[in-house]
Design a protein around this motif. Sequence first.
Motif, short mmCIF file in Angstrom:
data_model
loop_
_atom_site.label_atom_id
_atom_site.label_comp_id
_atom_site.label_asym_id
_atom_site.label_seq_id
_atom_site.Cartn_x
_atom_site.Cartn_y
_atom_site.Cartn_z
N ALA A 38 2.38 -5.67 -4.13
CA ALA A 38 2.93 -6.71 -3.26
C ALA A 38 4.30 -6.30 -2.73
O ALA A 38 4.60 -6.48 -1.55
N TRP A 39 5.14 -5.71 -3.58
CA TRP A 39 6.48 -5.30 -3.16
C TRP A 39 6.41 -4.15 -2.16
O TRP A 39 7.21 -4.08 -1.23
N VAL A 40 5.45 -3.24 -2.36
CA VAL A 40 5.29 -2.14 -1.40
C VAL A 40 4.88 -2.69 -0.04
O VAL A 40 5.41 -2.28 1.00
N VAL A 41 3.95 -3.62 -0.03
CA VAL A 41 3.50 -4.23 1.23
C VAL A 41 4.67 -4.95 1.91
O VAL A 41 4.86 -4.83 3.12
N LEU A 42 5.46 -5.69 1.13
CA LEU A 42 6.63 -6.38 1.68
C LEU A 42 7.60 -5.38 2.31
O LEU A 42 8.12 -5.62 3.41
N SER A 43 7.83 -4.27 1.63
CA SER A 43 8.75 -3.26 2.15
C SER A 43 8.22 -2.64 3.44
O SER A 43 8.98 -2.45 4.40
N ILE A 44 6.94 -2.35 3.48
CA ILE A 44 6.35 -1.76 4.69
C ILE A 44 6.46 -2.72 5.86
O ILE A 44 6.85 -2.32 6.97
N VAL A 45 6.16 -3.98 5.63
CA VAL A 45 6.27 -4.98 6.70
C VAL A 45 7.71 -5.08 7.17
O VAL A 45 7.99 -5.17 8.37
N LEU A 69 13.73 -7.96 4.51
CA LEU A 69 12.52 -8.07 3.70
C LEU A 69 12.20 -6.74 3.03
O LEU A 69 11.77 -6.71 1.87
N ALA A 70 12.44 -5.65 3.72
CA ALA A 70 12.24 -4.33 3.14
C ALA A 70 13.18 -4.10 1.98
O ALA A 70 12.78 -3.58 0.93
N ILE A 71 14.43 -4.50 2.14
CA ILE A 71 15.41 -4.32 1.07
C ILE A 71 15.04 -5.14 -0.15
O ILE A 71 15.08 -4.64 -1.28
N ILE A 72 14.64 -6.37 0.05
CA ILE A 72 14.21 -7.22 -1.06
C ILE A 72 12.98 -6.62 -1.73
O ILE A 72 12.88 -6.59 -2.97
N GLY A 73 12.04 -6.13 -0.94
CA GLY A 73 10.83 -5.51 -1.50
C GLY A 73 11.15 -4.31 -2.35
O GLY A 73 10.58 -4.13 -3.43
N ILE A 74 12.09 -3.47 -1.90
CA ILE A 74 12.47 -2.29 -2.67
C ILE A 74 13.16 -2.69 -3.98
O ILE A 74 12.86 -2.14 -5.05
N VAL A 75 14.06 -3.64 -3.90
CA VAL A 75 14.76 -4.10 -5.11
C VAL A 75 13.77 -4.69 -6.11
O VAL A 75 13.83 -4.38 -7.31
#
Length: 54
Positions: A11-18, A28-34
Amino acid sequence: MWTVLLLLLVAWVVLSIVGFVFEGLLWLAIIGIVLFVGTLIFGILRQRAKRAKA
């Protein structure tokens, strides 16, 4: 337990890609990576604690 962690990591990888695809959603990418890194560290620490008990 690992199933839940793997689902969260995906889910976090998908969030980062989006977040990276849409420039306006860079936050959103930064939050996903964190969250990805946090979940990964959490899983590793749980695994080590489980080994230490056994």
